[in-house]
Design an enzyme around this catalytic site. Structure first.
Site, short mmCIF file in Angstrom:
data_model
loop_
_atom_site.label_atom_id
_atom_site.label_comp_id
_atom_site.label_asym_id
_atom_site.label_seq_id
_atom_site.Cartn_x
_atom_site.Cartn_y
_atom_site.Cartn_z
N CYS A 1 0.79 -1.23 0.00
CA CYS A 1 0.00 0.00 0.00
C CYS A 1 0.82 1.28 0.00
CB CYS A 1 -0.89 0.05 1.23
SG CYS A 1 -1.85 -1.43 1.54
N HIS B 1 -2.69 6.48 4.68
CA HIS B 1 -1.59 5.54 4.92
C HIS B 1 -0.25 6.00 4.36
CE1 HIS B 1 -0.79 1.03 5.87
NE2 HIS B 1 -0.30 1.88 6.76
CA CA Z 1 -3.10 -2.18 -0.48
#
Ligand code: CA
Length: 512
Positions: free
Chosen positions: A96, A150
């Site tokens: 990610c 994130h």
């Molecule tokens: Ca991801």
């Protein structure tokens, strides 16, 4: 000489840029289309929507051979692909955070420093980087981030401090809000008050939040499991309201919409429970995400902005196989966390009605580093690409705009944490190291998770022909040594781009 992705040379741009192919014919068509659009719009730049899904696989969408065939029809995404271009060799990073930082900076993880996701309040993030939002903002764009971030919870890395006018979403990743609340996955925490309090006191924000440029975060709501199940709907409504507001303004805008789904664990909104033929939470979530894409496109159309907007729909990495069956579908080898194709080859649909011809599919190389320079190229802001640091991305606007165009990228580089893993050129992939199969499940090359396999180093390298062998099971190296300079030689040339003043940066990394 006829063009060939292996035989043809690239053209250098600058010391701090990846060399590129120059396809004169494609560039001329693209320039003509862009000039016509700009003339019709009084010099204004187009809007940009990036819809980034989480852990959705290359094969999940119907237009990529999945959809109803794997128990979750995706009619809205398929319809968007029919109005635009479907890329079949688009590459993210293996997980990610590296992918998201690469998307926003045009730089490989070894340059922006986020080699893996920060978890449970780990320090470090995007601070010190120049983002696409920051560059667009400086050139008059309204910039909106919605959904999963994130890219660091620390203040300097929060969206409202790295180029976004407004943010509505959560700062980390789905499972971090719910796994320790779910008695199925974490009974030893849920039924232990001391451990629950210990988790709650870890240095991460358990709420979803909002913020405006330069301001402080404001908590919206604690992300319990019932709240989490509503996030994709709330975030879609927020983006729809943004699109409505922008329709009455005269500024171009950038919407960076990040879905919660379909990262494990999936708790679809109650309206979607059991709607997929598969009746499984992951598949119900895919149906929900497909509807969200449909709603965003419909809102652009209803407000008269569809023809003024470039839309990109993609996923940040391949399927997370350690959480199967809460996992995506890929026809390729291995999964998220690895540099096998299953970890990094992602679906990528681009539409710009009127400028990009519909119904196209193209297997030219495109990677997440290309998104920043390509968006700037499409916006007519080529000169805004940062020049004080190494930019790995290539402007692919001619590849997207000219019908049947060729990619401007010769090589895709695969990095596994801090280890250079592989490169691709044409149909060939030369691999020096990889996440290896767990010997117990070696019989099933798709069964091994990308994060839980062992690290394998190949002293002489392996060579895969991705057209003959998309699952990467037959090394072709000894039969194909004529490619030595194009492949092995290029590894050395790429690694030398990390010489001063462009040294690697390590913020959140792993030693592999
Ligand atoms: Ca991801």
């Amino acid at each position: 000489m006829d063009f060939d992705p292996i035989a043809s040379p690239t053209t250098p741009l600058a010391d701090h840029r990846e060399p590129r192919f120059v396809h004169e014919g494609d560039l001329a068509v693209a320039a003509e289309r862009l000039a016509g659009w700009t003339d019709r719009h009084g010099g204004r730049s187009p809007n940009i929507v990036v819809i980034l899904m989480d852990d959705v696989g290359w094969g999940d969408f119907g237009c990529y051979g999945g959809g109803a065939a794997v128990g979750a029809p995706t009619p809205h995404i398929d319809a968007l692909a029919a109005r635009g271009l479907k890329l079949t060799s688009a590459y993210s990073e293996p997980s990610c955070t590296p992918s998201r930082a690469t998307l926003l900076t045009g730089r490989l993880p070894m340059r922006h420093g986020l080699q893996r996701p920060p978890m449970y309040g780990e320090r470090g993030g995007l601070q010190g980087e120049v983002t696409l939002a920051e560059v667009l903002s400086a050139r008059g764009y309204v910039t909106q981030a919605v959904g999963k971030w994130h890219l660091g919870e620390n203040v300097e890395s929060q969206p409202q401090h790295v180029g976004f006018d407004d943010f509505y979403g959560f700062l980390s990743v789905s499972d971090m809000y719910t796994e320790w609340r779910d008695p199925y996955f974490f009974p030893e925490i849920v039924y232990n008050r001391a451990r629950t309090e210990w988790v709650e006191n870890q240095p991460f924000n358990t709420c979803f939040v909002k913020a405006v440029r330069g301001g402080e975060l404001e908590n919206v709501q604690e992300v319990t499991i019932p709240v989490l199940s509503e996030l994709d709907q709330l975030w879609c409504e927020y983006s729809e309201a943004f699109i409505d507001r922008m329709a009455t303004g005269d500024k171009p805008w950038f919407l960076y919409h990040n879905t919660r789904g379909a990262h494990f664990d999936n708790y679809p909104h109650e309206r979607f429970l059991g709607v997929s033929p598969a009746k499984h939470p992951y598949k119900d979530t895919i149906v929900e995400l497909d509807e969200i894409v449909g709603r965003i496109v419909a809102r652009l159309e209803a407000t008269g902005q569809l023809d003024d907007t470039i839309i990109m729909v993609t996923s940040d990495n391949g399927p997370e196989m350690e959480t199967w069956p809460d996992a995506a579908y890929t026809p390729f080898r291995c999964a998220k966390g690895s540099t096998w194709e299953g970890g990094v080859r992602v679906p990528f649909v681009v539409a710009w009605p009127g400028l990009i011809d519909g119904g196209q599919s193209n297997d030219g190389l495109f990677d997440f580093t290309d998104i920043l320079p390509t968006c700037l190229g499409l916006a007519g802001l080529d000169d805004a690409v940062p020049d004080d640091r190494f930019i790995d991305g290539i402007d692919q606007s001619s590849f997207l705009l000219a019908p049947g165009a060729r990619s401007n990228r010769k090589y895709h580089y695969y990095w596994l944490g801090q280890s250079f893993s592989a490169l691709r050129c044409g149909e060939y992939k030369f691999m020096l190291n990889a996440v290896g199969d767990d010997p117990i499940s070696q019989a099933d090359v798709q069964g091994t998770g990308g994060f839980s396999g062992v690290l394998q180093k190949f002293p002489y390298g392996k060579l895969f022909n991705l057209y003959l062998d998309p699952k990467e099971t037959h090394s072709y190296m000894i039969r194909k040594l004529a490619y030595q300079d194009a492949l092995v030689g290029q590894v050395g040339r790429h690694l030398r781009t990390f010489a001063p003043p462009y040294q690697a940066k390590l913020i959140v990394g792993i030693n592999v």
